[in-house]
Every structure is written in C-alpha cells, then in structure tokens.
Design a protein around this motif. Structure first.
Motif, short mmCIF file in Angstrom:
data_model
loop_
_atom_site.label_atom_id
_atom_site.label_comp_id
_atom_site.label_asym_id
_atom_site.label_seq_id
_atom_site.Cartn_x
_atom_site.Cartn_y
_atom_site.Cartn_z
N HIS A 186 27.38 35.15 50.71
CA HIS A 186 28.22 34.10 50.14
C HIS A 186 28.21 34.16 48.61
O HIS A 186 28.90 33.38 47.97
CB HIS A 186 27.73 32.72 50.60
CG HIS A 186 26.36 32.37 50.11
ND1 HIS A 186 25.21 32.86 50.70
CD2 HIS A 186 25.95 31.60 49.08
CE1 HIS A 186 24.16 32.39 50.06
NE2 HIS A 186 24.57 31.64 49.07
N ILE A 187 27.44 35.10 48.05
CA ILE A 187 27.39 35.26 46.60
C ILE A 187 28.32 36.41 46.22
O ILE A 187 28.01 37.59 46.41
CB ILE A 187 25.95 35.54 46.11
CG1 ILE A 187 25.03 34.39 46.55
CG2 ILE A 187 25.92 35.72 44.61
CD1 ILE A 187 23.57 34.61 46.23
N LEU A 188 29.49 36.06 45.70
CA LEU A 188 30.54 37.06 45.47
C LEU A 188 30.13 38.10 44.44
O LEU A 188 30.54 39.25 44.53
CB LEU A 188 31.83 36.36 45.04
CG LEU A 188 32.43 35.38 46.07
CD1 LEU A 188 33.74 34.81 45.55
CD2 LEU A 188 32.67 36.07 47.40
N GLU A 189 29.33 37.69 43.47
CA GLU A 189 28.90 38.65 42.44
C GLU A 189 28.12 39.80 43.06
O GLU A 189 28.28 40.96 42.65
CB GLU A 189 28.04 37.93 41.40
CG GLU A 189 27.60 38.84 40.25
CD GLU A 189 26.71 38.12 39.25
OE1 GLU A 189 26.26 38.78 38.31
OE2 GLU A 189 26.48 36.91 39.42
N GLU A 190 27.30 39.50 44.08
CA GLU A 190 26.53 40.56 44.73
C GLU A 190 27.45 41.53 45.45
O GLU A 190 27.26 42.75 45.39
CB GLU A 190 25.55 39.93 45.73
CG GLU A 190 24.45 39.15 45.06
CD GLU A 190 23.61 38.35 46.04
OE1 GLU A 190 22.55 37.86 45.61
OE2 GLU A 190 24.01 38.22 47.22
N VAL A 191 28.46 40.99 46.13
CA VAL A 191 29.40 41.85 46.86
C VAL A 191 30.19 42.70 45.87
O VAL A 191 30.40 43.90 46.09
CB VAL A 191 30.34 41.00 47.72
CG1 VAL A 191 31.31 41.89 48.50
CG2 VAL A 191 29.54 40.13 48.69
N GLU A 192 30.61 42.10 44.77
CA GLU A 192 31.41 42.82 43.78
C GLU A 192 30.61 43.97 43.17
O GLU A 192 31.15 45.05 42.92
CB GLU A 192 31.87 41.84 42.69
CG GLU A 192 32.87 42.44 41.71
CD GLU A 192 33.51 41.38 40.84
OE1 GLU A 192 34.36 41.74 40.01
OE2 GLU A 192 33.17 40.18 40.97
N GLN A 193 29.32 43.77 42.95
CA GLN A 193 28.49 44.81 42.34
C GLN A 193 28.13 45.91 43.32
O GLN A 193 27.95 47.06 42.93
CB GLN A 193 27.19 44.19 41.81
CG GLN A 193 27.37 43.30 40.60
CD GLN A 193 26.05 42.72 40.12
OE1 GLN A 193 24.98 43.22 40.43
NE2 GLN A 193 26.11 41.65 39.36
#
Length: 303
Positions: A186-193
């Motif tokens: 649910h943490i989009l920054e992690e998915v984006e990285q």
C-alpha cells in the motif's frame, strides 16, 4: 525462469465477489500488485499460492495448475500478510521446520536466515520478535528452498527504513537473477522504486497492467499536467494556449512557472520545443507533474 498465468479467474465467497474475471501474466522480474483495501489482492495471491481454489478460471505455474498440485510448492515461496506463525519456536526452529518439509536441512535454513539478516536473533522465540522481525523470518522460510517464484503480500509491513532498504535490494537482486517476484504494497513509493511492472486491481477487477508511465500516457481522457519554467513564461503561455493540444495554462508567479494541462500528449511534446525554438525562448524546466505512480493509481481508482 517461471511464469504464473491467471486466466479468466473469479473467486466469490457466498454472495460476495472478491475477484471478477481477471486475466494476467506474472513473468520473471519484479511485479507490484496494487489496489485499495478490499480490491482482491490477497485473494489473488492466495490463489496463485494454491491456498484458494478459483471459483472460475485457472491459475497455472509454467502451464501446470497450482491448486492441489504439490509439485508447485517446489517452485513457490510465499509470504502471507496474516500472522500465521508458531510463537513458541525460535526463528531457527521455524525456518528449519520449513526446510525439512522440502527435504532440506540446517545448512539451507542457516543460509536463508543470513539472507534476510536474521542470524543474530535466530535463537530467540518468535513471540519476542517485532513485526519487522516476524516479516523477515517469514521471508527466510519462503526462501529456504530457493524458489523460482516469490509471492509476497505486504512484505514491508512493520519494517524500519533500514530493513525496508535491505529487503528492496534483495527483491531487486532476485528479479535481476530471473526469478518471478510479485509483491503487494500500500506504500506507492516502494512499488515505484522496486517494481519494473505493475498490475492494478480495483473492486475485484483488473484495471491496468504494464509500466505505470506508459499506462498514464494511454489515459487519453485525463489531461497531462506539466510544470514548465522558461526565461519568458508569458510569451510561451500565449503561444501554447493557442494550440488545441493545450487545454489550460496557469501562471504561477510564486514558483516562477507555468502549470500546463495538455490534452494531446504526442502533439504537445513536439509543440513545446518547437514553439520555444521559433520564439527564442529558453526552456529551463519541463517536468511531468502527474506521471508518478501515485497519480496513475489515483486516476485508476477514481475512474
């Protein structure tokens, strides 16, 4: 290399449809599975891992059905979101038990614990572990048999920043090795990285698939937003607003920039440098302001 294929899969619980006619392919590399709470992410992962049978459709691993196929567990490593652990065991005992289920022993258990940086706490009881430590020992148990496919449901929950970075680097390395890694977060920054590919599920349906920047450019019903700075913002704005590719321009005197809405992405990206060149305007900054994963996810969820 292994591939998980979900083919027209639905899953319902009584009158509740959790997953509705989803088709997707999870290929080697790192894939992020996105969706709001209740979208069906955990149900999908549970079907991929063989914990749930599809009500309709098929889930296969390299062409073989996953459901009631014990052979598939030789290739699958699973980290469920729910806390299903044996608190009376030590970390070492827990991972060793999983190793023995695969016909392996202490050497493989020790290597898995070292991989997730849990050797220092391996002889403590799991009941004393923090949330982040529990996540890592679950990860060790999933890695103990060196699987080609990893299915991770919210694996970063409870981890501190250092632990998150360590796990992200580990998953990135596994993807580079050719393993198939799927994780929900649910943490989009992690998915984006981390993710090289995303799958988006909204209300049990498949909403989008691919690189999130390409997905954004396919959303032709949503104006593309840019922040542009130049050495003559007023002249640039006057020239751009006259073209049908530009829906609106706001002059931000505080930031010294233009906020531009472009309705025709291809036309605008060729128009902007041409207009600047023809009028002798120097472009200082050209930045898409809504091509982040967060923006794409927001558009998909509210569509």
């Amino acid at each position: 290399m292994s591939t998980v294929r979900i083919d027209h899969v639905s899953r319902w619980f009584g009158n509740v449809v959790a997953v509705n006619d989803i088709t997707m392919t999870i290929a080697p590399g790192v894939t992020g599975l996105l969706g709001p709470n209740g979208a069906g992410k955990s149900t999908l992962i549970n079907m991929m891992g063989g914990f749930l049978a599809p009500s309709h459709g098929t889930v296969t691993l390299d062409g073989d059905p996953v459901w009631r196929n014990a052979r598939s567990y030789r290739h699958l490593g699973i980290v469920p979101e729910r806390e299903a652990m044996y608190d009376v065991l030590t970390g070492r005992e827990f991972v060793l038990a999983n190793a023995e289920l695969h016909g392996l022993g202490r050497t493989q258990a020790a290597a898995a614990l070292a991989t997730v940086d849990m050797t220092y706490a391996q002889d403590r009881k799991i009941s004393t572990y923090s949330k982040g430590m529990r996540q890592r020992v679950k990860m060790a148990s999933a890695l103990v048999h060196d699987p080609s496919v990893l299915l991770l449901d919210e694996p970063f929950n409870g981890m501190d920043p250092r632990q998150r970075m360590h796990l992200m680097e580990l998953l990135r390395h596994m993807g580079d090795e050719g393993r198939t890694v799927l994780f929900s977060s649910h943490i989009l920054e992690e998915v984006e990285q981390l993710a090289t590919h995303i799958e988006v599920v909204v209300a049990g349906r498949h909403a989008a698939s691919g690189d999130f920047r390409k997905i954004r450019r396919l959303m032709t019903d949503r104006p593309h937003r840019y922040l542009v700075r130049s050495d003559d913002d007023r002249a640039l704005a006057a020239a751009l607003i006259a073209d049908p590719s530009t829906a609106g321009i706001q002059v931000d005197h505080t930031e010294g920039a233009l906020h531009i809405q472009a309705v025709d992405f291809t036309r605008f990206t060729t128009l902007l440098p041409r207009v600047a060149h023809d009028r002798g305007i120097r472009l200082l900054t050209v930045t898409p302001s809504d091509e982040s994963l967060e923006s794409v996810f927001s558009y998909l969820v509210t569509a």
